[in-house]
Design an enzyme around this catalytic site. Structure first.
Site, PDB file in Angstrom:
ATOM      1  N   ASN A  61      60.623  19.437  35.392  1.00 58.14           N
ATOM      2  CA  ASN A  61      60.104  20.185  34.253  1.00 58.14           C
ATOM      3  C   ASN A  61      58.733  19.558  33.911  1.00 58.14           C
ATOM      4  O   ASN A  61      58.218  18.735  34.655  1.00 58.14           O
ATOM      5  CB  ASN A  61      61.076  20.104  33.073  1.00 58.14           C
ATOM      6  CG  ASN A  61      60.947  21.297  32.142  1.00 58.14           C
ATOM      7  OD1 ASN A  61      59.842  21.702  31.789  1.00 58.14           O
ATOM      8  ND2 ASN A  61      62.072  21.868  31.726  1.00 58.14           N
ATOM      9  N   CYS A  95      63.709  20.350  28.453  1.00 62.60           N
ATOM     10  CA  CYS A  95      62.612  20.964  27.716  1.00 62.60           C
ATOM     11  C   CYS A  95      62.004  19.954  26.750  1.00 62.60           C
ATOM     12  O   CYS A  95      62.684  19.450  25.862  1.00 62.60           O
ATOM     13  CB  CYS A  95      63.078  22.198  26.940  1.00 62.60           C
ATOM     14  SG  CYS A  95      61.700  22.970  26.083  1.00 62.60           S
ATOM     15  N   GLY A 134      55.486  27.683  38.970  1.00 63.06           N
ATOM     16  CA  GLY A 134      55.358  27.915  37.539  1.00 63.06           C
ATOM     17  C   GLY A 134      53.984  28.390  37.131  1.00 63.06           C
ATOM     18  O   GLY A 134      53.630  29.555  37.259  1.00 63.06           O
TER      19      GLY A 134
HETATM   20  C1  LIG Z   1      54.597  28.490  29.644  1.00 61.74           C
HETATM   21  C2  LIG Z   1      55.716  27.713  30.264  1.00 61.74           C
HETATM   22  C3  LIG Z   1      57.025  27.919  29.817  1.00 61.74           C
HETATM   23  C4  LIG Z   1      58.094  27.213  30.372  1.00 61.74           C
HETATM   24  N1  LIG Z   1      59.367  27.460  29.947  1.00 61.74           N
HETATM   25  C5  LIG Z   1      60.419  26.840  30.551  1.00 61.74           C
HETATM   26  C6  LIG Z   1      61.773  27.150  30.205  1.00 61.74           C
HETATM   27  O1  LIG Z   1      62.043  28.007  29.352  1.00 61.74           O
HETATM   28  N2  LIG Z   1      62.773  26.495  30.847  1.00 61.74           N
HETATM   29  C7  LIG Z   1      62.519  25.565  31.828  1.00 61.74           C
HETATM   30  O2  LIG Z   1      63.455  25.006  32.400  1.00 61.74           O
HETATM   31  N3  LIG Z   1      61.258  25.258  32.184  1.00 61.74           N
HETATM   32  C8  LIG Z   1      60.202  25.868  31.574  1.00 61.74           C
HETATM   33  N4  LIG Z   1      58.912  25.578  31.970  1.00 61.74           N
HETATM   34  C9  LIG Z   1      58.694  24.579  33.036  1.00 61.74           C
HETATM   35  C10 LIG Z   1      58.502  25.240  34.396  1.00 61.74           C
HETATM   36  O3  LIG Z   1      59.627  25.999  34.766  1.00 61.74           O
HETATM   37  C11 LIG Z   1      58.204  24.196  35.479  1.00 61.74           C
HETATM   38  O4  LIG Z   1      59.308  23.330  35.602  1.00 61.74           O
HETATM   39  C12 LIG Z   1      56.975  23.356  35.172  1.00 61.74           C
HETATM   40  O5  LIG Z   1      55.979  24.150  34.578  1.00 61.74           O
HETATM   41  C13 LIG Z   1      56.382  22.682  36.404  1.00 61.74           C
HETATM   42  O6  LIG Z   1      55.954  23.626  37.363  1.00 61.74           O
HETATM   43  P1  LIG Z   1      54.431  24.133  37.521  1.00 61.74           P
HETATM   44  O7  LIG Z   1      53.574  22.916  37.632  1.00 61.74           O
HETATM   45  O8  LIG Z   1      54.441  24.965  38.760  1.00 61.74           O
HETATM   46  O9  LIG Z   1      54.116  24.910  36.293  1.00 61.74           O
HETATM   47  C14 LIG Z   1      57.834  26.266  31.406  1.00 61.74           C
HETATM   48  C15 LIG Z   1      56.522  26.062  31.857  1.00 61.74           C
HETATM   49  C16 LIG Z   1      55.465  26.776  31.308  1.00 61.74           C
HETATM   50  C17 LIG Z   1      54.075  26.546  31.831  1.00 61.74           C
END
Ligand SMILES: Cc1cc2nc3c(=O)[nH]c(=O)nc-3n(C[C@H](O)[C@H](O)[C@H](O)COP(=O)(O)O)c2cc1C
Ligand SMILES: Cc1cc2nc3c(=O)[nH]c(=O)nc-3n(C[C@H](O)[C@H](O)[C@H](O)COP(=O)(O)OP(=O)(O)OC[C@H]3O[C@@H](n4cnc5c(N)ncnc54)[C@H](O)[C@@H]3O)c2cc1C
Ligand code: FES
Lengths: 245, 304
Positions: B194, B132, B267
């Site tokens: 992430n 994170c 995500g």
């Molecule tokens: C609003 C938001 C909150 C997130 N919270 C977490 C989290 O609590 N734990 C985690 O491992 N990743 C968290 N992520 C990361 C996502 O799980 C993911 O790894 C990342 O957004 C990349 O994928 P995407 O491009 O499809 O969004 C978060 C992402 C977003 C956009």
């Protein structure tokens, strides 16, 4: 179950400087209360844009928006007949049951739109709402006549004094008495000023930057006296006693 | 011909490889208002810490050209409430395996949280979030050093029985090295990526949009980066990979699996289109037909 839908623009016309009224045709059955909002997917913008519902009927939704940045600028150039993907019926909305007989409806700038439906519903319930609208200048003002045509008592203030009472909504409110409750929507400084001077109970509608608009991302969470709440889900309307400034 | 979408992650069978990513799907039940979420392969729940967290100051969201920056800062009710309040709610509407996403600020905290969540029957995979970017001390700090990554993986592995998947940050110079260290530490799988550390500045105010100044960038813009990292890690380790980052359509899923992912997480796409996962699941058979794929497992890593 809940569904996003494609809405067709029936009307998109200018009301005041940079302020537009848009009427959208489509499903409205998910809308439950005045003060709820919709979230619009605008071509060319990644995130949706949250805009309050100003009014609705069986198959149309009316919104009023001000050009602020990229998304609202694109919206202002959209034509009748164009389609928009929208999520409707978001947020909690105002609680009309708490209004008492003569509630104050206090709105500044683009906080005005949701008050229209609220005013309509209160009047339908036999209440006597007093509407106080605040704008920067005469050229920014809109909807005074629309509220009057509903049958409400309406006051307008402008910061530069070019129309109505010179000053802020609070300068109007100081001279009003015998109101029973208040509903407020507008910029943060206005909400704070209203919170500070109006003594009755009330509820205030907040804005926050949103990732989703339906409770999934925690992007809009605020701290309240009752714990963390999401502006998009438990809000945007909060009771006075919940608010921590 | 009926297409076979099922995949297996360390013995956990999923009907399809589509998993909403942690933090973009709450604790799942919000989405039950939109569609029957039992069509999903699994759900990765919101990142959970020991104590309740409000998270970072507002604004926490900034729009980008093809994505967004978030700086939520791990807002969550804390592990005990997740177990006593959130899991019962999701259990009512979702009958399939769940993935818990566990965060922490120290090895002791990761161990404490994982030990507790390991006892929950519906949690079939533990995702260790050492990536994170939105919290100081911990979070990403464990994910940027191979030694620290290995150490926390080993410590958690000792107290858990469920498959342990370590979620990595892309904000490193050598992702393969970190993944290998996790494998050596006993990880059963790797989740990546992430978010990428990013920022936006408001031209009107001349100040960063995000209160915390920087945040995690995700969305379709990061897909090529995520894909590249999955490809590199696939060559480095012998454990399954869950590919995450920028996926928004069925073609992206196929591409990610060709790079080496056994399953994928979605995500940001959920935030702008709450039906994204459902639509991808519905599209997959058609796209498989187009590219002559009968079984999804046939294509894992086939780009190598
Ligand atoms: C609003 C938001 C909150 C997130 N919270 C977490 C989290 O609590 N734990 C985690 O491992 N990743 C968290 N992520 C990361 C996502 O799980 C993911 O790894 C990342 O957004 C990349 O994928 P995407 O491009 O499809 O969004 C978060 C992402 C977003 C956009
Ligand atoms: C519940 C709610 C109801 C609203 N109702 C209305 C209304 O009825 N009429 C109206 O004109 N405006 C309303 N707004 C404000 C409106 O959402 C913003 O003006 C709009 O999102 C700006 O988009 P943009 O692309 O023009 O600006 P940009 O600055 O280009 O937008 C960039 C990003 O910031 C976000 N953003 C910028 N300003 C705001 C803001 N004030 N609130 C939330 N997000 C913001 C945008 O959504 C976008 O994600 C409301 C906001 C909320 C939260
Ligand atoms: S905007 Fe995503 S939870 Fe409110």
């Amino acid at each position: 179950m809940y569904k996003n839908d494609i809405y067709e623009i029936l009307e998109n016309r200018i009301l005041a400087k940079d302020v537009y009224k848009m009427i959208l045709k489509g499903e409205t059955k998910y809308i439950k209360a005045p003060g709820q909002f919709i979230n619009l997917k605008i071509n060319g913008c990644y995130l949706r844009r949250p805009i309050s519902i100003s009014d609705y009927d069986e198959n149309t939704i009316t919104i009023i928006y001000k050009i602020f940045g990229k998304g609202t600028e694109i919206m202002s150039k959209m034509n009748i007949g164009e389609k928009i993907d929208i999520l409707t019926g978001l947020g909690n909305g105002f609680d009309t049951s708490l209004s008492g007989q003569t509630p104050l409806l206090i709105a500044g700038g683009v906080g005005v739109p949701p008050m229209y439906r609220l005013c309509k519903e209160l009047l339908k319930d036999g209440k006597k709402p007093i509407v106080v609208l605040g704008f920067n200048s005469k050229e920014d003002a809109f909807y005074e006549d629309e509220f009057k045509n509903l049958g409400a008592e309406v006051y307008v203030s402008t910061a530069d004094g070019s129309y109505g009472t010179k000053g802020f909504v609070t300068d109007v409110i100081r001279n009003l008495k015998d109101y029973t409750y208040y509903y407020a929507c507008g910029p943060m400084p206005m909400l704070k000023a209203v919170y500070d001077i109006v003594q009755t109970d009330g509820e205030l509608s907040f804005e926050e930057r949103m990732g989703c608009g339906f409770g999934a991302c925690m992007g809009c969470s605020i701290q309240t006296t009752e714990g963390t709440k999401r502006v998009c889900k438990e809000g945007p309307v909060f009771r006075k006693e919940e608010i921590i400034w | 011909m009926v297409k076979d979408l099922s995949v297996t992650l360390s013995g956990v069978k999923l009907d399809n490889p589509i998993i909403p990513a942690s933090g973009t799907f709450g604790f799942g039940y919000e989405f039950a208002d939109f569609y029957d979420i039992n069509c999903l392969g699994s759900i990765s729940l919101k990142g959970t810490t020991k104590d309740e967290r409000y998270g970072n100051k507002l604004p926490r969201i900034a729009e980008c050209e093809r994505g967004l920056i978030n700086s939520i800062g791990l807002q969550n009710p804390g592990i005990d409430k997740v177990i006593s309040e959130e899991l019962p709610k999701i259990r009512k509407v979702f009958k399939k395996p769940l993935i818990a996403n566990i965060s922490g600020f120290s090895i002791e905290e990761y161990v404490h949280n994982c030990e507790k969540i390991d006892k929950e029957e519906q949690i079939e995979i533990i995702e260790l979030n050492i990536s994170c970017p939105n919290v100081n001390h911990g979070g990403m700090a464990f994910g940027t050093s191979p030694e620290a990554a290995k150490e926390v993986t080993e410590a958690v592995k000792k107290v858990t029985t469920k498959p342990l998947y370590v979620k990595l940050t892309p904000n490193v110079t050598n992702i393969a090295e970190i993944a290998k260290a996790c494998e050596q530490g006993g990880a059963d799988g790797i989740v990546l990526i992430n978010t990428l550390l990013g920022m936006r500045i408001n031209l009107k105010t001349r100040k960063p949009v995000i209160a915390n100044k920087m945040g995690g960038f995700s969305g379709p813009a990061i897909f090529p980066v995520a894909l590249r990292m999955v490809y590199q890690v696939y060559e480095a380790v012998n454990i399954p990979i869950i590919g995450v980052g920028g996926i928004e359509k069925a073609e992206d899923v196929i591409e990610m699996m060709l790079a080496g992912a056994t399953a994928v997480e979605i995500g940001a796409a959920n935030l702008v289109n709450p039906y994204a996962c459902k639509e991808i699941i519905e599209e997959l058979p058609k796209v498989m037909e187009k590219y002559k794929i009968e079984k999804l497992t046939d294509i894992i890593g086939k780009a190598h």
